[in-house]
Design a protein around this motif. Structure first.
Motif, mmCIF file in Angstrom:
data_model
loop_
_atom_site.group_PDB
_atom_site.id
_atom_site.type_symbol
_atom_site.label_atom_id
_atom_site.label_comp_id
_atom_site.label_asym_id
_atom_site.label_seq_id
_atom_site.Cartn_x
_atom_site.Cartn_y
_atom_site.Cartn_z
ATOM 1 N N LYS A 1 5.649 0.457 -32.583
ATOM 2 C CA LYS A 1 5.257 1.192 -31.288
ATOM 3 C C LYS A 1 4.326 2.277 -31.464
ATOM 4 N N GLY A 2 3.184 2.241 -30.625
ATOM 5 C CA GLY A 2 2.191 3.204 -30.810
ATOM 6 C C GLY A 2 1.178 2.903 -31.891
ATOM 7 N N LYS A 3 1.327 1.838 -32.368
ATOM 8 C CA LYS A 3 0.357 1.330 -33.366
ATOM 9 C C LYS A 3 -0.463 0.044 -32.812
ATOM 10 N N ASP B 1 -8.886 7.301 -22.798
ATOM 11 C CA ASP B 1 -8.648 7.023 -24.306
ATOM 12 C C ASP B 1 -9.402 7.698 -25.201
ATOM 13 N N GLU C 1 -7.745 8.885 -28.516
ATOM 14 C CA GLU C 1 -6.985 7.838 -29.327
ATOM 15 C C GLU C 1 -7.941 6.833 -29.953
ATOM 16 N N ASP D 1 2.150 -3.778 -22.307
ATOM 17 C CA ASP D 1 2.207 -2.522 -21.873
ATOM 18 C C ASP D 1 1.611 -1.517 -22.601
ATOM 19 N N GLU D 2 1.611 -1.365 -23.996
ATOM 20 C CA GLU D 2 1.216 -0.445 -24.609
ATOM 21 C C GLU D 2 -0.398 -0.707 -24.648
ATOM 22 N N TYR E 1 -2.834 -0.686 -30.422
ATOM 23 C CA TYR E 1 -4.282 -0.454 -30.236
ATOM 24 C C TYR E 1 -5.060 -0.413 -31.389
ATOM 25 N N ASP F 1 9.584 -2.705 -32.865
ATOM 26 C CA ASP F 1 10.060 -1.430 -32.433
ATOM 27 C C ASP F 1 9.302 -0.440 -33.365
ATOM 28 N N ILE G 1 6.150 -5.383 -24.245
ATOM 29 C CA ILE G 1 6.100 -4.003 -24.759
ATOM 30 C C ILE G 1 4.572 -3.962 -25.258
ATOM 31 N N ILE G 2 3.979 -5.234 -25.970
ATOM 32 C CA ILE G 2 2.601 -5.123 -26.575
ATOM 33 C C ILE G 2 1.692 -4.898 -25.324
ATOM 34 N N HIS H 1 -1.928 -1.545 -22.214
ATOM 35 C CA HIS H 1 -2.463 -1.674 -20.959
ATOM 36 C C HIS H 1 -3.284 -0.197 -20.651
#
Length: 651
Positions: free
Chosen positions: A188-190, A64, A67, A221-222, A192, A185, A218-219, A224
């Motif tokens: 998503k991608g934000k 990571d 990121e 899993d992201e 973290y 939705d 969804i949260i 994770h």
């Protein structure tokens, strides 16, 4: 990875200096879901780089690393710098009045990215957030729709700004399920970045609180694969904790904990979803070593950052102690002994604490007891903490140390303990052992497991250890019960505790001659408490549990439910026939006998007196008086079953 800005480098150095100077443990604040709480939050925002500075990168950190260098923090810092510049320039221009300064600041804000949209959104939000008077539902839906139309294309810019983030929080709170799904939705991608933002984390908690199961998944899993990094981040740790405690299902919790084992279990989560740590460690020594290193690294970093009270960390600790050897147990005790009291308020943490106490050496147990003695009251009253205290009673050979450490505080709060659902259990254990009457099967199973774990380090026989505790605590217990007898008799648990203390051969045997007076005084106070008019409100006979107490004292033994008979006491003095005769003389007498017989609450007490005294010389007076009033006993009421039984036995 982009180089750190000058400001971030300064923050990094400042954090390192603060970390060295700060030796106190941080207390865990709760993240409120109230939209107004964010503005009151006073924690310093740290970037992921700064928060994890000083920690060695493990396998998952390397995955990571890219990121953690995302540019959102830089954007936020630039906005803050701009605001500071605005304020500085307006202060320097002395010719501008207050209104001109406000106009200048507003103009600069409008020139920023999404500035126009933000100002329009905020004006609508001011109307939406009104609570008094409540906004009609149609108006609220209209405002929510307008805000969404303006913000849906720039939502990623809004969520990291302190004022605009609150707008999105309110939108989440008042939106429909479908709208919340759309917001998730769009972000998503934000997640973290939100978790590590001083402002964004409140929005993330809102999404978890109001979102659907699908949104939460969804949260999760992201996030994770990033949980170990978040646990080392000052802001992110609280999000992970709330996610684990409040919102994750049992399956999701297991998924989160397995991530702490190492990168293999984070990346290939589906392939390892049914694994337990015991199975993995049995299958491979190498895997056991990797898991041990990863768990201990995460635990150490979290404890050093003040997260010892977090339940998810307790769950990780429980995984570690399941497979830890003696050296690793010692390392864990050395790491957490000063914050040991922070473990006992969760089931996972209590299990860790009990396991460490059971497997600790005598020297290590002294360190643990030294920490716990300052929290005696809250420890013993806690649902899980009292199991930790019982484990210490079960395992620590130095009973003198236990009494000196906990005795003074116990003496002060013992009245509260004996009538508390959880706090009374340690004293019931001391008086009765691990009696299934007071310890559920799952609790007994756990306590017996700790006893087995302690066999390598505890040398005294368990019965000897318990009798030593009983010898020291029994006088204190009797004095407390005697002093507060009337009050305790009015409570179910208090009354039951008095019965267990008096109808107890083991306790009586451990009393020294000087303490026998306390035992006799308690018996006398019980008798005195039952004097008076039984029809008055507040009289002990108005309570069914008082009847059970009197029956035990009059019979002088305990009822054996398996054999369906009373087991008489062998050593206790002052109960049975002696108590029955004394109780009749001092409480009932011939003048109140008919009243006690005709009262449905007290008639069974007369039955117990009859069965105990009928063949004893001490019962001659009672038998004579009863014979005189047999014809006056009213057995017409179906409620007074005791009177019916008494007439059947006496005639």
């Amino acid at each position: 990875m982009a180089p750190l800005s000058k400001k971030k480098q300064a923050n990094k150095r400042s954090y390192q200096d603060d970390k060295k100077a700060d030796s106190k443990t941080l207390k865990k604040p709760k993240i409120s879901i109230d939209s107004s709480d964010e503005s009151d939050h006073d924690m310093n925002e740290l970037s992921p780089d700064a928060a994890s500075d000083g920690d060695e990168l493990d396998e998952l950190d390397e995955l990571d690393e890219v990121e953690s260098g995302s540019g959102e923090d830089d954007d936020e810092e630039e906005e803050k710098d701009s605001e500071e510049q605005d304020q500085s320039e307006t202060k320097e221009d002395g010719s501008n009045n207050h209104d001109e300064q406000k106009k200048l600041l507003k103009k600069r804000k409008m020139m920023r990215k999404s500035g126009v949209e933000v100002q329009r959104i905020k004006s609508l939000w001011e109307k939406l957030r009104v609570k008094n008077p409540p906004i009609p539902k149609p108006v609220r839906e209209k405002l929510s729709n307008e805000i969404w139309e303006l913000s849906k294309d720039c939502i990623s810019d809004l969520v990291l700004k302190h004022d605009a983030s609150r707008v999105v929080q309110t939108l989440v709170k008042y939106s429909t399920k479908e709208r919340r799904e759309q917001i998730v939705d769009a972000l998503k991608g934000k997640f973290y970045v939100l978790a590590t933002s001083a402002y964004g984390k409140y929005l993330l908690v809102k999404l978890l609180h109001y979102g659907s199961k699908n949104s939460r998944q969804i949260i999760i899993d992201e996030l994770h694969g990033k949980l170990r990094k978040l646990m080392r981040h000052r802001e992110g740790a609280y999000v992970v904790e709330d996610l684990y405690v409040l919102y994750a299902s049992q399956q999701q919790k297991q998924q989160m904990i397995r991530e702490f084992w190492g990168s293999e279990y984070a990346v290939f989560k589906d392939a390892h979803k049914d694994l337990t740590i015991e199975k993995v460690c049995e299958s491979s020594i190498e895997k056991r070593s990797i898991i041990s290193r990863n768990l201990l690294g995460t635990i150490t970093a979290s404890v050093e950052k003040g997260s010892t009270g977090f339940q998810i960390l307790h769950a990780a600790m429980r995984e570690f102690v399941k497979m830890a050897n003696e050296k690793e147990i010692s390392e864990m005790i050395e790491l957490v002994h000063e914050q040991f009291a922070e473990l006992v308020h969760t089931p996972e943490g209590a299990d860790v604490a009990c396991t460490l106490i059971a497997r600790a050496s005598a020297k290590e147990r002294k360190l643990i007891i030294k920490t716990l003695k300052n929290h005696t009251d809250s420890l013993i009253k806690n649902e899980y903490g009292n199991i930790v205290f019982i484990t210490a009673l079960l395992c620590v050979d130095d009973t003198v140390l236990m009494f000196k450490s906990f005795g003074p505080s116990v003496k002060e709060h013992l009245k509260e303990f004996v009538s508390d659902k959880y706090a009374r259990r340690p004293w019931l254990y001391i008086m009765l052992g691990l009696d299934g009457k007071y310890f559920a099967p799952n609790v007994l199973s756990e306590l017996n497991r700790y006893i087995t774990l302690s066999e390598a380090t505890s040398k005294k026989p368990s019965l000897q250890r318990r009798h030593e505790h009983l010898k020291r605590f029994a006088p204190m217990i009797l004095k407390c019960l005697s002093k507060n007898c009337s009050e305790l008799l009015s409570e179910n648990l208090g009354c039951q505790f008095i019965s267990e203390a008096l109808v107890n051969d083991e306790l009586f045997e451990q009393l020294e001659d000087k303490d026998l007076e306390n035992f006799s005084q308690l018996i006398g106070n019980v008798i005195e408490s039952f004097q008076g008019d039984i029809s008055e409100e507040g009289h002990p006979m108005q309570s069914p549990f008082s009847t059970r107490l009197l029956k035990s004292l009059i019979q002088g033994g305990k009822w054996n439910n398996k054999e369906k008979k009373v087991e008489p006491l062998k050593k206790v003095q002052g109960l049975g026939v002696e108590f029955a005769a004394r109780f009749y003389d001092e409480v009932i007498g011939p003048e109140k006998l008919i009243e006690w017989c005709n009262n449905s609450n007290s008639s069974f007490t007369i039955v117990a007196l009859f069965e105990t005294l009928k063949s004893e010389k001490e019962g001659a007076k009672f038998a004579k008086d009863l014979k005189k009033i047999l014809s006056k006993i009213d057995d017409s009421s179906d409620e007074n079953k005791g009177a019916k039984l008494l007439l059947k036995l006496a005639r």
